[in-house]
Design an enzyme around this catalytic site. Structure first.
Site, short mmCIF file in Angstrom:
data_model
loop_
_atom_site.label_atom_id
_atom_site.label_comp_id
_atom_site.label_asym_id
_atom_site.label_seq_id
_atom_site.Cartn_x
_atom_site.Cartn_y
_atom_site.Cartn_z
N ASP A 12 0.71 -1.21 0.02
CA ASP A 12 -0.04 0.10 -0.02
C ASP A 12 0.95 1.18 0.02
O ASP A 12 2.08 1.15 0.34
CB ASP A 12 -0.69 -0.01 1.24
CG ASP A 12 -2.04 1.09 1.18
OD1 ASP A 12 -2.52 1.35 0.04
OD2 ASP A 12 -2.77 1.43 2.09
N HIS A 29 2.16 3.39 -9.05
CA HIS A 29 1.82 2.13 -9.22
C HIS A 29 3.01 1.44 -10.08
O HIS A 29 3.40 0.13 -9.93
CB HIS A 29 0.31 1.93 -10.25
CG HIS A 29 -0.82 2.16 -9.21
ND1 HIS A 29 -0.99 1.85 -8.06
CD2 HIS A 29 -1.84 2.88 -9.45
CE1 HIS A 29 -2.01 2.23 -7.40
NE2 HIS A 29 -2.63 3.09 -8.57
N SER A 57 -7.80 -5.45 -4.63
CA SER A 57 -8.87 -6.03 -3.89
C SER A 57 -10.18 -6.04 -4.41
O SER A 57 -10.44 -5.33 -5.61
CB SER A 57 -8.75 -5.47 -2.47
OG SER A 57 -9.44 -4.00 -2.69
N LEU A 123 10.48 -20.39 -5.34
CA LEU A 123 9.58 -19.45 -4.67
C LEU A 123 8.44 -19.69 -5.15
O LEU A 123 7.90 -19.54 -6.49
CB LEU A 123 9.94 -17.99 -5.04
CG LEU A 123 9.19 -17.06 -3.93
CD1 LEU A 123 9.12 -16.98 -2.50
CD2 LEU A 123 9.57 -15.53 -4.56
#
Ligand code: IPE
Ligand code: IPE
Ligand code: MG
Length: 234
Positions: A12, A29, A57, A123
């Site tokens: 964020d 961004h 989200s 990963l």
């Protein structure tokens, strides 16, 4: 305690990073993607096994259309055109979230990212995209109810392990450490079920400024924690 097995991050502060520089939000961004790449590389290097990042989200659809569009394009670029870097770095990509409601092109990009990295195991990178914790739990309840109706198991057989299997994160261990950058002290609908016993780390640092040094601070803080899981230690 050594390094966490599973780290999750609420990335964020991109908009504020841009605002500080009198730039449009999307610059933040774009810079945020560089932060992500840096952290992904580092996690692989130090042996963190699972990294889950909150990219978009279910509530982020409420942003101005132009910003939503930009975020979609950025995701296409990062996990489409620039996928090769992840492939080379041994990263296994998985999207967690509802991708059935995004554009066919976007769906295709996620599917091919998963397909092309499926044999990697250095990963595990889970990208929470169109993700909402409540939505995830709701769709799990639907799945369980429908399987009960079909007679696959009885209500009494619904355990926490069963619920786990209906979540996007089904075969993954819960996050040990959840980091939120950008200074807000809230969960914003992220991993509600999975975070029951996670350690939280909050920092004022905005996501585009979150570098390896900042990440090390979070890992250092985690190291100092005593995870009791309700028990007592003398
Ligand atoms: C996080 O940064 C990125 C996404 C939610 C996609 P924000 O865009 O929320 O940045 P702030 O919180 O407005 O600074
Ligand atoms: C959370 O950040 C979502 C992501 C980082 C993708 P938001 O900026 O959307 O959260 P709120 O709105 O401040 O709670
Ligand atoms: Mg924000």
């Amino acid at each position: 305690m050594s390094i966490p097995n599973h780290v999750a991050i609420i990335m964020d502060g991109n908009g504020r990073w841009a605002k500080q520089r009198r730039l449009p939000r999307y610059f933040g961004h774009r810079e945020g993607v560089n932060s992500l790449k840096r952290i992904v590389r580092y996690c692989g290097d130090i042996g963190i096994k699972i990294l889950t990042v909150y990219a978009f989200s279910t509530e982020n659809w409420n942003r101005p259309a132009g910003e939503v569009q930009y975020l979609m394009k950025l995701m296409e670029l990062t996990f489409g055109v620039e996928l090769e870097e992840l492939v080379q770095n041994g990263v296994k990509v998985r999207v967690i979230g509802d991708i059935t409601s995004v554009s066919p092109k976007q769906q295709q990009i996620w599917r091919s990212a998963e397909e092309r990295t499926k044999h990697n195991d250095r990963l595990f990178l889970n990208v929470a995209f169109n993700y909402g914790g409540r939505m995830e739990i709701t769709q799990a309840i639907r799945g369980i109810a429908s399987d009960v109706l079909e007679g696959k198991f009885t209500i009494d057989q619904i355990t926490e392990e069963v619920v786990n299997r209906y979540l996007y994160t089904k075969d993954l261990a819960d996050p040990d450490l959840i980091i939120r950058t950008g200074g807000e002290l809230r969960m914003s609908n992220f991993l509600l079920w999975q975070s029951a016993y996670s350690e939280w780390y909050f920092t004022e640092t905005l996501w585009p400024d979150f570098d390896i040094e900042e990440f090390k601070k979070a890992l250092e803080s985690f190291k100092q924690r005593e995870r009791r899981f309700g028990r007592v230690y003398e």
